[in-house]
Enzyme design. Structure first.
Site, PDB file in Angstrom:
ATOM      1  N   SER A 256       0.955  -1.047   0.255  1.00 23.67           N
ATOM      2  CA  SER A 256      -0.222  -0.148  -0.106  1.00 23.67           C
ATOM      3  C   SER A 256       1.241   1.638  -0.013  1.00 23.67           C
ATOM      4  O   SER A 256       2.051   0.922  -0.258  1.00 23.67           O
ATOM      5  CB  SER A 256      -0.852  -0.111   1.558  1.00 23.67           C
ATOM      6  N   LYS A 257      -0.132   2.123  -0.261  1.00 23.01           N
ATOM      7  CA  LYS A 257       0.952   3.602   0.109  1.00 23.01           C
ATOM      8  C   LYS A 257       2.334   3.425   0.852  1.00 23.01           C
ATOM      9  O   LYS A 257       3.197   4.840   1.140  1.00 23.01           O
ATOM     10  CB  LYS A 257      -0.181   4.961   0.011  1.00 23.01           C
ATOM     11  N   ARG A 258       1.607   3.265   1.998  1.00 17.08           N
ATOM     12  CA  ARG A 258       2.400   3.383   3.360  1.00 17.08           C
ATOM     13  C   ARG A 258       3.947   2.611   3.031  1.00 17.08           C
ATOM     14  O   ARG A 258       4.850   2.906   3.426  1.00 17.08           O
ATOM     15  CB  ARG A 258       2.190   2.584   4.595  1.00 17.08           C
ATOM     16  N   HIS A 259       4.192   1.960   1.804  1.00 16.05           N
ATOM     17  CA  HIS A 259       5.179   1.135   1.300  1.00 16.05           C
ATOM     18  C   HIS A 259       6.291   1.820   0.536  1.00 16.05           C
ATOM     19  O   HIS A 259       6.620   1.734   0.160  1.00 16.05           O
ATOM     20  CB  HIS A 259       5.226   0.043   1.123  1.00 16.05           C
ATOM     21  N   GLY A 260       5.654   3.152   0.275  1.00 19.49           N
ATOM     22  CA  GLY A 260       5.969   4.027  -0.765  1.00 19.49           C
ATOM     23  C   GLY A 260       4.986   4.057  -2.086  1.00 19.49           C
ATOM     24  O   GLY A 260       3.925   3.664  -1.803  1.00 19.49           O
TER      25      GLY A 260
END
Ligand code: GLU
Length: 483
Positions: A256-260
């Site tokens: 997800s966006k949390r991972h970049g």
């Protein structure tokens, strides 16, 4: 009992596959991987790939997202043979399918109001039951139903899921997958405003477009039994289902966006070579038979791709690995392949490249490519090779050019190069530098480091004398004298 198993399409027919994105977001890594696997499969077997835009969520679908998806596919080099088809232009087909199911008794009208349904769901949840439609309208008598209709009640059409038995299918990746029919709810086919739900539109199109293989993310496994029931109810043969494992971030949670960045285009913007990204994506959840080699050309990917290499376990998006692929591709590509990509980077960074003698650009790109981490390096770290308009890295200046005596010797070095009658060669320039260092009682290394910063603005660059050849005598003299 509903029991549908087996792969019903004959192997001799050319496969027909589709990539069916919903334009409610950009092309993300998972979607791109699904597109790529469909493409590889279609190309491997000489089949047909269809692009279908699933834009029936009118509120969330935008033209901008459609453009973004098309751009992402183009960047990855994924082409298709039919389409793009837009589901929003095919609404009559879904409506007709919904009505057919109603007429054949597989569907029924549901008049339950949204608020009622929500309330019942809340109660079920509070009582620890899985919320699912309770069948209120399924139990209405035919007269009651007719009455409501003639009174003008707006009804949705629901599918009447068998109350007993199992619905099963043979997944090409996961094997036999089975769901108890009691786990499935009487899902909506057509909403009261006539808009189809995903299950109805997807199956109607997959039948009408003669899809032989449905290759998509494993997050769709739980949708599949409902779709299998629809194929059966519509009297159509099942396609081959192949669900590909999810992509996780390094911490093993779903990417997800949390991972970049999750948007494919963000990787282009980071200076990733498209073929490197494609190669990396192909190996997210698929292993070629010959796993000794990871860097695979399009041809090799197409040649080797098959469903048997798709893994059951989730794939991890390993960013350092992507960067490794990127450096491998940059290193291996001839300058002519890299130059158009580098020109894009210059455009973005506002670099106007020097106009020099033929062959200069390719030679310089070849000199630098083994050190590049990404395409952007050619517009920033390597900018001084292509433009006179560059700024030196302040840390490099502090480290290697802060002593006035060194700067003075470098200015002198510039003069010697200007007046030397020796050929401006790697050996010649090195000899002059070493002689000058000895005369001044300084280490040659101190001059080399200082000259590197003066010439390239960076503390790290290829061999100084190779750099001098790339820049040419006039530029070397000019930049040293400016010290
Ligand atoms: N439009 C669906 C999605 O983007 C794809 C559905 C499917 O492949 O069946 O998730």
């Amino acid at each position: 009992m509903t029991e549908v198993t087996g792969i019903t399409h004959s192997n001799s027919a050319k496969p027909r596959l589709r990539f069916a994105p919903s334009p409610t977001g950009y092309l993300h890594v998972g979607g791109a991987r699904t597109a790529l696997f469909n493409w590889l499969y279609a190309r491997h077997f000489g089949g047909t790939l269809i692009l279908r835009i699933e834009d029936t969520d009118f509120e969330r679908s935008t033209d901008e997202m459609v453009d973004g998806i098309l751009q992402g596919l183009a960047w990855l080099g994924i082409d298709w043979d039919e389409g793009p088809f837009f589901q929003s232009k095919r609404m009559d087909l879904y409506k007709a399918a919904g009505e057919r199911l109603l007429a054949s008794g597989h569907g029924y009208y549901c008049f339950c109001a949204k608020e009622e349904l929500e309330q019942r769901r809340a109660v079920a949840q509070a009582e620890g039951r899985t919320p699912k439609y309770d069948g209120t309208c399924r139990r209405l008598s035919r007269e009651e139903r007719e009455k409501r209709r003639t009174e003008g009640a707006a009804g949705a059409i629901r599918f009447a899921v068998p109350e007993t038995g199992v619905t099963a299918f043979q997944d090409a990746v996961f094997g036999r997958v089975e769901f108890a029919n009691t786990e499935l709810e009487d899902f909506v086919l057509l909403r009261s405003d006539g808009v189809p739900t995903y299950h109805l539109s997807v199956v109607t199109d997959d039948i009408e477009m003669k899809m032989t293989h449905i290759l998509r993310g494993a997050d769709h496994i739980s949708n599949t039994p409902k779709q299998v029931l629809l194929y059966e109810a519509l009297g159509a043969a099942l396609p081959v289902f192949a669900h590909v494992p999810l992509i996780l971030g390094a911490d093993k949670t779903r990417l997800s966006k949390r991972h970049g960045a999750t948007s494919v285009m963000a990787y282009r913007d980071e200076g990733i070579v498209p073929e490197a990204f494609r190669n990396f994506l192909a190996l997210l959840g698929w292993t070629p038979k010959d796993s000794s080699k990871e860097v695979l050309s399009d041809r090799e990917l197409v040649q080797q791709f098959g469903l048997d290499g798709i893994s059951h376990s989730n794939a991890v998006f390993d960013r350092p690995k992507l960067d490794w692929f990127n450096t491998e591709y940059i290193r291996a590509y001839p300058a002519e392949r890299l130059i158009p990509l580098i020109e894009e980077e210059w455009k973005k960074a506002g670099v106007t490249p020097l106009q020099r003698e033929p062959g200069w650009l390719a030679r310089t790109v070849d000199l630098l490519k083994t050190r590049a981490r990404n395409l952007k390096d050619f517009a920033d770290a390597f900018r001084a090779f292509f433009s006179d308009d560059f700024e030196a890295d302040p840390a490099a200046v502090t480290k290697f050019l802060s002593e006035a005596s060194i700067r003075e010797i470098l200015v002198e070095l510039g003069s010697r190069y200007a007046t030397s009658i020796e050929e401006f060669s790697e050996q010649g320039t090195e000899k002059i530098l070493r002689d000058l260092a000895a005369e001044n009682g300084v280490k040659a290394g101190a001059l080399i480091n200082g000259a590197r910063v003066a010439l390239t603005g960076q503390a790290v660059a290829p061999s100084l004398f190779a750099v001098m050849m790339a820049l040419g005598k006039d530029r070397v003299v000019g930049r040293l004298k400016r010290c």
